[in-house]
Design an enzyme around this catalytic site. Structure first.
Site, PDB file in Angstrom:
ATOM      1  N   GLU A 125      -0.448 -62.995-101.351  1.00  0.00           N
ATOM      2  CA  GLU A 125      -1.736 -63.997-101.882  1.00  0.00           C
ATOM      3  C   GLU A 125      -2.048 -64.503-100.484  1.00  0.00           C
ATOM      4  OE1 GLU A 125      -0.076 -66.514-104.603  1.00  0.00           O
ATOM      5  OE2 GLU A 125      -0.989 -65.367-106.329  1.00  0.00           O
ATOM      6  N   TYR A 128      -4.120 -61.917 -98.534  1.00  0.00           N
ATOM      7  CA  TYR A 128      -5.560 -62.062 -99.126  1.00  0.00           C
ATOM      8  C   TYR A 128      -6.318 -63.203 -98.762  1.00  0.00           C
ATOM      9  CZ  TYR A 128      -9.267 -61.789-102.630  1.00  0.00           C
ATOM     10  OH  TYR A 128     -10.276 -61.373-103.260  1.00  0.00           O
ATOM     11  N   TYR A 129      -5.736 -64.245 -98.688  1.00  0.00           N
ATOM     12  CA  TYR A 129      -6.540 -65.495 -98.282  1.00  0.00           C
ATOM     13  C   TYR A 129      -7.228 -65.279 -96.756  1.00  0.00           C
ATOM     14  CZ  TYR A 129      -6.667 -70.346 -95.994  1.00  0.00           C
ATOM     15  OH  TYR A 129      -7.115 -71.493 -95.365  1.00  0.00           O
ATOM     16  N   PHE A 130      -6.252 -64.584 -95.800  1.00  0.00           N
ATOM     17  CA  PHE A 130      -6.799 -64.608 -94.367  1.00  0.00           C
ATOM     18  C   PHE A 130      -7.953 -63.551 -94.534  1.00  0.00           C
ATOM     19  CE2 PHE A 130      -2.863 -66.402 -93.024  1.00  0.00           C
ATOM     20  CZ  PHE A 130      -3.268 -67.119 -91.904  1.00  0.00           C
ATOM     21  N   LYS A 133     -11.077 -65.201 -95.856  1.00  0.00           N
ATOM     22  CA  LYS A 133     -11.506 -66.172 -94.655  1.00  0.00           C
ATOM     23  C   LYS A 133     -12.441 -65.397 -93.596  1.00  0.00           C
ATOM     24  CE  LYS A 133     -10.601 -70.156 -94.662  1.00  0.00           C
ATOM     25  NZ  LYS A 133     -11.239 -71.380 -95.085  1.00  0.00           N
TER      26      LYS A 133
END
Length: 223
Positions: A125, A128-130, A133
């Site tokens: 997760e 995936y956030y990076f 962004k």
């Protein structure tokens, strides 16, 4: 300035609102619940109630009102993939289009240093956030807006020092949210900083001096 902050109830967004108000700027923002408005009103901040993930582009553009600058400081903080896509990804794309429709030329995005926490096993997760962004950075950088992307190091709640290290490429360490907000306010007040990605870390340079050092220099004439 007349600034609209998406993510004004977050830590960086709230600190930025205080910085701007103390400098005489008009500040507005987006909140998810009506009961969040009184505390902001006490600071002199007008808030529009709306859910970024569920709002239409038209509704967000209307919320911007007469703002001349939009700051996107919202974030899922590496939560579920669904929230990350809705806020950190689709939310930025929506803000870009809403700014166009509202006639707002300047949009500043609080992003993240790509190297943050790379020494750790982050899990799917957060990875995936990076990735999301980074895609948001790309979307804004390819827009026709007067954009600025600020990538701070690991955020901490320490007292701000008033000094930083700011430039196109910085080492990854940590930085107080108060210093992030103060730096962003100084960047917003410097119109010559435009269409730039700036990375931010703790450092020895006074914030205003660090911002001035990143004003693009006139290109030298060639013969």
């Amino acid at each position: 300035m007349d600034v609209f902050i998406i993510g004004i109830t977050g830590k960086v967004g709230g600190l930025l609102a205080r910085e701007l108000v103390s400098g005489g700027d008009a500040v507005h923002g987006l909140v998810r619940r009506d009961e969040q408005r009184p505390a902001l009103a006490a600071l002199g901040v007008d808030a529009t109630v709306g859910d970024l993930a569920g709002m239409s582009v038209e509704a967000l553009a209307a919320a911007f009102g007469d703002a001349d600058t939009v700051v996107f400081a919202a974030g899922s903080n590496g939560g579920s993939a669904q929230d990350t896509k809705a806020i950190d990804g689709d939310g930025v794309v929506k803000a870009i289009e809403a700014a166009r429709r509202a006639g707002v030329e300047r949009l500043a995005l609080v992003s993240v240093l790509p190297e943050s926490w790379r020494e750790r096993d982050l899990g799917e997760e957060v990875e995936y956030y990076f990735a999301v962004k980074k895609e948001a950075d790309i979307a804004l950088s390819r827009s026709d807006l007067d954009w600025v992307i600020l990538r701070p190091s690991l955020l901490v709640d320490d007292v701000g020092t008033g000094t930083v290290s700011l430039g196109p490429a910085e080492s990854h360490g940590e930085i107080a949210r108060a210093d992030v907000a103060a730096t962003l306010a100084a960047v917003l007040r410097e119109p010559r900083i435009a269409r730039q990605i700036l990375e931010l870390d703790e450092g020895p340079v006074p914030i205003r001096e660090a911002v001035r050092a990143n004003v693009p220099r006139p290109s030298r004439a060639t013969t």
